[in-house]
Design a protein around this motif. Sequence first.
Motif, short mmCIF file in Angstrom:
data_model
loop_
_atom_site.label_atom_id
_atom_site.label_comp_id
_atom_site.label_asym_id
_atom_site.label_seq_id
_atom_site.Cartn_x
_atom_site.Cartn_y
_atom_site.Cartn_z
N SER A 174 0.83 -1.21 0.00
CA SER A 174 0.00 0.00 0.00
C SER A 174 0.87 1.26 0.00
O SER A 174 0.53 2.25 -0.65
CB SER A 174 -0.98 0.00 1.18
N LEU A 175 1.99 1.24 0.72
CA LEU A 175 2.92 2.38 0.71
C LEU A 175 3.49 2.58 -0.70
O LEU A 175 3.51 3.70 -1.22
CB LEU A 175 4.05 2.18 1.72
N LEU A 176 3.91 1.49 -1.33
CA LEU A 176 4.45 1.58 -2.68
C LEU A 176 3.39 2.11 -3.65
O LEU A 176 3.67 3.01 -4.44
CB LEU A 176 4.97 0.23 -3.17
N LEU A 177 2.19 1.57 -3.59
CA LEU A 177 1.12 2.03 -4.50
C LEU A 177 0.83 3.51 -4.31
O LEU A 177 0.63 4.24 -5.28
CB LEU A 177 -0.14 1.19 -4.31
N GLY A 178 0.85 3.99 -3.06
CA GLY A 178 0.64 5.41 -2.79
C GLY A 178 1.74 6.26 -3.39
O GLY A 178 1.48 7.31 -4.00
N ASN A 179 2.99 5.81 -3.24
CA ASN A 179 4.12 6.55 -3.81
C ASN A 179 4.10 6.53 -5.33
O ASN A 179 4.42 7.52 -5.98
CB ASN A 179 5.44 5.99 -3.27
N LEU A 180 3.71 5.39 -5.92
CA LEU A 180 3.61 5.31 -7.38
C LEU A 180 2.54 6.26 -7.91
O LEU A 180 2.72 6.88 -8.95
CB LEU A 180 3.31 3.87 -7.82
N LYS A 181 1.45 6.38 -7.19
CA LYS A 181 0.36 7.28 -7.59
C LYS A 181 0.87 8.72 -7.66
O LYS A 181 0.55 9.46 -8.59
CB LYS A 181 -0.81 7.16 -6.58
N LYS A 182 1.71 9.10 -6.68
CA LYS A 182 2.27 10.46 -6.66
C LYS A 182 3.25 10.69 -7.81
O LYS A 182 3.45 11.82 -8.25
CB LYS A 182 2.99 10.72 -5.33
N LEU A 183 3.90 9.62 -8.26
CA LEU A 183 4.94 9.73 -9.28
C LEU A 183 4.43 9.53 -10.71
O LEU A 183 5.15 9.85 -11.66
CB LEU A 183 6.04 8.69 -9.03
N GLU A 184 3.22 9.01 -10.87
CA GLU A 184 2.81 8.54 -12.19
C GLU A 184 2.82 9.63 -13.27
O GLU A 184 3.04 9.34 -14.43
CB GLU A 184 1.45 7.84 -12.14
N HIS A 185 2.62 10.91 -12.90
CA HIS A 185 2.58 11.97 -13.92
C HIS A 185 3.85 12.82 -13.93
O HIS A 185 3.85 13.91 -14.50
CB HIS A 185 1.35 12.86 -13.70
N ILE A 186 4.92 12.33 -13.35
CA ILE A 186 6.18 13.08 -13.30
C ILE A 186 6.69 13.30 -14.73
O ILE A 186 6.48 12.46 -15.61
CB ILE A 186 7.21 12.34 -12.43
N ASP A 187 7.34 14.44 -14.96
CA ASP A 187 7.86 14.77 -16.29
C ASP A 187 9.29 15.29 -16.12
O ASP A 187 9.50 16.35 -15.57
CB ASP A 187 6.96 15.84 -16.93
N LEU A 188 10.26 14.50 -16.58
CA LEU A 188 11.66 14.90 -16.45
C LEU A 188 12.08 15.86 -17.55
O LEU A 188 13.06 16.57 -17.42
CB LEU A 188 12.59 13.68 -16.44
N GLY A 189 11.35 15.84 -18.67
CA GLY A 189 11.66 16.76 -19.76
C GLY A 189 12.14 16.06 -21.02
O GLY A 189 11.97 14.86 -21.19
N MET A 190 12.77 16.85 -21.88
CA MET A 190 13.20 16.40 -23.20
C MET A 190 14.68 16.05 -23.21
O MET A 190 15.46 16.58 -22.43
CB MET A 190 12.94 17.50 -24.24
N MET A 191 15.03 15.16 -24.12
CA MET A 191 16.44 14.82 -24.36
C MET A 191 16.61 14.54 -25.84
O MET A 191 15.66 14.20 -26.54
CB MET A 191 16.85 13.59 -23.54
N ASN A 192 17.84 14.69 -26.31
CA ASN A 192 18.16 14.34 -27.68
C ASN A 192 18.69 12.91 -27.71
O ASN A 192 19.55 12.56 -26.92
CB ASN A 192 19.22 15.30 -28.25
N VAL A 193 18.13 12.09 -28.60
CA VAL A 193 18.65 10.75 -28.81
C VAL A 193 19.52 10.82 -30.05
O VAL A 193 19.02 10.87 -31.17
CB VAL A 193 17.51 9.71 -28.96
N GLY A 194 20.83 10.91 -29.82
CA GLY A 194 21.77 11.09 -30.92
C GLY A 194 22.66 9.90 -31.18
O GLY A 194 23.38 9.86 -32.16
N SER A 195 22.62 8.92 -30.27
CA SER A 195 23.46 7.74 -30.46
C SER A 195 22.91 6.57 -29.66
O SER A 195 22.06 6.73 -28.78
CB SER A 195 24.90 8.03 -30.01
N ILE A 196 23.39 5.38 -30.02
CA ILE A 196 23.09 4.18 -29.26
C ILE A 196 24.41 3.56 -28.84
O ILE A 196 25.46 3.81 -29.46
CB ILE A 196 22.24 3.16 -30.06
#
Length: 179
Positions: free
Chosen positions: A133-155
């Motif tokens: 239940s603690l994990l599910l509560g924490n996941l609910k708070k994190l589900e809409h997190i947005d770290l932003g954009m990045m360029n994928v320039g290589s593998i």
Amino acid sequence: MIRTFIAVELPDKFIPEIKKIGSALDMPGIKLVEPEQVHITLKFLGDIKESDVDSILSALSQINCRQFEAKIKEVGVFPKLAYIKVIWLGAEGNFDVLHDEVERVLSLFKFEKDHHFSPHATLARVKQLRDKSLLLGNLKKLEHIDLGMMNVGSILLKKSTLTPAGPVYETLGEIRLKD
């Protein structure tokens, strides 16, 4: 034989946010991935001969995919909330095209095909959860997190050495995507 995979690395600018997410997930029964090691796996190759590294890198250099912008956002789980084994950070962008190209150029090597590719970066593995239940509560708070954009320039072709302290990754080669 060396254990290998093909990955897109996340930029260092995301590490502080990944650390914050990790602190919300840090509880008994959950094994966090070190924030500096969080990456998007395009394809797990498994054990290969060291002598095959150059020919795999040569094949990967034939990828026909342009660099692209990707959005790193949302925290989710595999396979489902009722039975969590992996906690991940979502990735949106041209990853399906890039993954298909990786599959295409490596087809001669007879690696097992990925039938359900879903671009993500693994944040943690759930071993034996004590407080769901603690994990599910924490996941609910994190589900809409947005770290932003990045360029994928290589593998990257990465080597993974499993140790009791966790995996150690080493880059065997980098392939730049087209401009």
